[in-house]
Design a protein around this motif. Structure first.
Motif, PDB file in Angstrom:
ATOM      1  N   UNK A   4      33.970  35.440  50.313  1.00 13.93           N
ATOM      2  CA  UNK A   4      32.926  35.886  49.393  1.00 13.93           C
ATOM      3  C   UNK A   4      33.357  37.112  48.590  1.00 13.93           C
ATOM      4  N   UNK A   5      34.645  37.449  48.643  1.00 16.47           N
ATOM      5  CA  UNK A   5      35.137  38.588  47.890  1.00 16.47           C
ATOM      6  C   UNK A   5      34.900  38.391  46.397  1.00 16.47           C
ATOM      7  N   UNK A   6      34.745  39.485  45.649  1.00 12.05           N
ATOM      8  CA  UNK A   6      34.425  39.366  44.225  1.00 12.05           C
ATOM      9  C   UNK A   6      35.439  38.593  43.402  1.00 12.05           C
ATOM     10  N   UNK A   7      36.703  38.636  43.745  1.00 14.53           N
ATOM     11  CA  UNK A   7      37.667  37.895  42.937  1.00 14.53           C
ATOM     12  C   UNK A   7      38.915  37.596  43.747  1.00 14.53           C
ATOM     13  N   UNK A   8      39.682  36.624  43.262  1.00 14.26           N
ATOM     14  CA  UNK A   8      40.951  36.282  43.894  1.00 14.26           C
ATOM     15  C   UNK A   8      41.995  36.085  42.813  1.00 14.26           C
ATOM     16  N   UNK A 230      31.922  56.837  44.845  1.00 14.48           N
ATOM     17  CA  UNK A 230      33.052  55.985  44.485  1.00 14.48           C
ATOM     18  C   UNK A 230      32.851  55.410  43.091  1.00 14.48           C
ATOM     19  N   UNK A 231      33.902  55.468  42.268  1.00 15.27           N
ATOM     20  CA  UNK A 231      33.875  54.905  40.924  1.00 15.27           C
ATOM     21  C   UNK A 231      34.672  53.611  40.929  1.00 15.27           C
ATOM     22  N   UNK A 232      34.039  52.516  40.523  1.00 17.08           N
ATOM     23  CA  UNK A 232      34.706  51.210  40.552  1.00 17.08           C
ATOM     24  C   UNK A 232      34.522  50.507  39.215  1.00 17.08           C
ATOM     25  N   UNK A 233      35.406  49.569  38.953  1.00 18.99           N
ATOM     26  CA  UNK A 233      35.302  48.756  37.750  1.00 18.99           C
ATOM     27  C   UNK A 233      34.142  47.782  37.855  1.00 18.99           C
ATOM     28  N   UNK A 234      33.493  47.528  36.753  1.00 16.67           N
ATOM     29  CA  UNK A 234      32.491  46.469  36.715  1.00 16.67           C
ATOM     30  C   UNK A 234      33.206  45.119  36.724  1.00 16.67           C
ATOM     31  N   UNK A 235      32.459  44.037  36.844  1.00 14.86           N
ATOM     32  CA  UNK A 235      33.072  42.708  36.794  1.00 14.86           C
ATOM     33  C   UNK A 235      33.807  42.505  35.471  1.00 14.86           C
ATOM     34  N   UNK A 236      33.172  42.929  34.384  1.00 11.77           N
ATOM     35  CA  UNK A 236      33.807  42.793  33.063  1.00 11.77           C
ATOM     36  C   UNK A 236      35.051  43.665  32.972  1.00 11.77           C
ATOM     37  N   UNK A 237      34.978  44.862  33.547  1.00 14.16           N
ATOM     38  CA  UNK A 237      36.120  45.763  33.534  1.00 14.16           C
ATOM     39  C   UNK A 237      37.292  45.209  34.323  1.00 14.16           C
ATOM     40  N   UNK A 238      36.999  44.596  35.470  1.00 12.13           N
ATOM     41  CA  UNK A 238      38.073  43.992  36.268  1.00 12.13           C
ATOM     42  C   UNK A 238      38.729  42.846  35.514  1.00 12.13           C
ATOM     43  N   UNK A 239      37.902  42.041  34.830  1.00 14.35           N
ATOM     44  CA  UNK A 239      38.472  40.923  34.068  1.00 14.35           C
ATOM     45  C   UNK A 239      39.396  41.445  32.967  1.00 14.35           C
ATOM     46  N   UNK A 240      38.992  42.521  32.297  1.00 10.94           N
ATOM     47  CA  UNK A 240      39.843  43.121  31.269  1.00 10.94           C
ATOM     48  C   UNK A 240      41.173  43.571  31.865  1.00 10.94           C
ATOM     49  N   UNK A 241      41.074  44.266  32.988  1.00 14.56           N
ATOM     50  CA  UNK A 241      42.298  44.819  33.578  1.00 14.56           C
ATOM     51  C   UNK A 241      43.211  43.717  34.093  1.00 14.56           C
ATOM     52  N   UNK A 242      42.642  42.706  34.730  1.00 20.31           N
ATOM     53  CA  UNK A 242      43.455  41.610  35.246  1.00 20.31           C
ATOM     54  C   UNK A 242      44.154  40.863  34.118  1.00 20.31           C
ATOM     55  N   UNK A 243      43.452  40.657  33.014  1.00 19.70           N
ATOM     56  CA  UNK A 243      44.072  39.985  31.873  1.00 19.70           C
ATOM     57  C   UNK A 243      45.229  40.814  31.331  1.00 19.70           C
ATOM     58  N   UNK A 244      45.036  42.140  31.245  1.00 27.37           N
ATOM     59  CA  UNK A 244      46.100  43.020  30.755  1.00 27.37           C
ATOM     60  C   UNK A 244      47.262  43.074  31.734  1.00 27.37           C
ATOM     61  N   UNK A 245      46.947  43.050  33.028  1.00 31.41           N
ATOM     62  CA  UNK A 245      47.998  43.097  34.057  1.00 31.41           C
ATOM     63  C   UNK A 245      48.860  41.834  33.999  1.00 31.41           C
ATOM     64  N   UNK A 246      48.218  40.694  33.866  1.00 31.00           N
ATOM     65  CA  UNK A 246      48.977  39.448  33.782  1.00 31.00           C
ATOM     66  C   UNK A 246      49.818  39.412  32.508  1.00 31.00           C
TER      67      UNK A 246
END
Length: 292
Positions: A4-8, A230-246
């Motif tokens: 059930x983790x937020x992303x894989x 704790x400061x964390x990325x939003x779902x949209x923020x994580x998607x942005x970062x993952x796309x940039x990382x890839x």
């Protein structure tokens, strides 16, 4: 519950695939992988090297040397791009250059670790000078578990992704990610993966985070503050970062030892193979990956 983790994220690890789960803070939760690769004799040699102080010290020095040199390169590039901060960044570059000389004279693992810690403090003290004021982002010091500001949140997330890449690369060549030489051995800690991360994170993680911030591809709206600070990325923020990382992983760089272009995402695998050759005794040295 890992499922059930937020992303894989899917990863290719050597000859097999891996599926990795992270939580919303970017912390690793689990990995689904195929059979262990590699020769058992390689792992035997890896474990035995823990009892060889000379080789252990040599590898620790190489990992830290790679980190300091790549950190210095990041600072030098930022100084060229921001003349107004060139003096401040130049002072940090000089300090890191001096640290390299001290590293050559280090005779104990504790000395190497001390130089690494001092160099990291110098580097992070200069990090704020690499962030453009108009972005609205600020960085005072490195905080983790949890990160206390957006910049630290990005760095922690990027380091988590890179640590997984390095673990997968090491497993792909048959090395045990848990048994390292610079980082102390602790239950659940991928010490060798963290060793490899040291030389790679300035170019993989730090430069990517700084680029996204300075180009305003991530904004403060991409972060939320959780109870406890704790400061964390939003779902949209994580998607942005993952796309940039890839996308970053697909960029080609020149590997100075191989003297050819390779995708950045393959660099951990190349370094893992070079490390395995040294551990097996097939190579007389291990050279960290350096950028210019």
């Amino acid at each position: 519950n890992v499922l059930l983790s937020p992303f894989l994220i899917h990863r290719f690890a050597g000859e097999g695939k891996a599926i990795v789960w992270f939580d919303e803070h970017g912390r690793f939760e689990g990995r689904l992988v195929g059979p262990t690769c590699g020769n058992v004799l390689l792992r035997k040699a890896q474990y035995e090297m823990l009892d060889e102080p000379g080789k252990l010290l040599y590898l620790a020095r190489q990992f830290v040397s790679g980190k300091i040199r790549n950190s210095r390169t990041v600072l030098q590039r930022a100084a060229r791009e921001s003349p107004a901060r060139a003096v401040e960044l130049g002072d940090a570059v000089k300090t890191l250059s001096q640290a390299l000389h001290e590293l050559e004279r280090a005779t104990t693992l504790d000395e190497v670790r001390g130089i690494e810690g001092q160099s990291a403090a110098t580097y992070f003290a200069a990090l704020s000078a690499m962030i453009r004021p108009e972005t609205g982002f600020h960085f005072e010091k490195r905080t983790r578990r949890p990160p206390r500001d957006p910049v630290n949140s990005l760095l922690s997330f990027a380091y988590a992704l890179l640590t997984n890449d390095c673990s997968a690369a090491l497993e792909g060549v048959g090395l045990d990610p848990q048994v390292g030489y610079l980082h102390a051995l602790r239950p659940g800690r991928p010490a060798l993966a963290l060793d490899l991360v040291e030389e790679l994170r300035p170019i993989f993680a730090d430069r990517l985070a700084l680029t996204l911030i300075n180009r305003m591809q991530v904004t403060k709206e991409d972060f939320v503050v959780r109870p406890g600070g704790a400061v964390v990325l939003t779902d949209a923020g994580r998607r942005k970062f993952l796309a940039a990382y890839q996308k970053r992983r697909r960029e080609e760089v020149t590997h100075t030892l191989l003297r050819q272009q390779v995708p950045l995402g393959l660099v951990p695998h190349v370094q893992a193979r070079l490390l395995a050759r040294y551990v097996r005794g097939d190579a007389a040295s291990y050279l960290p990956f350096l950028v210019r």
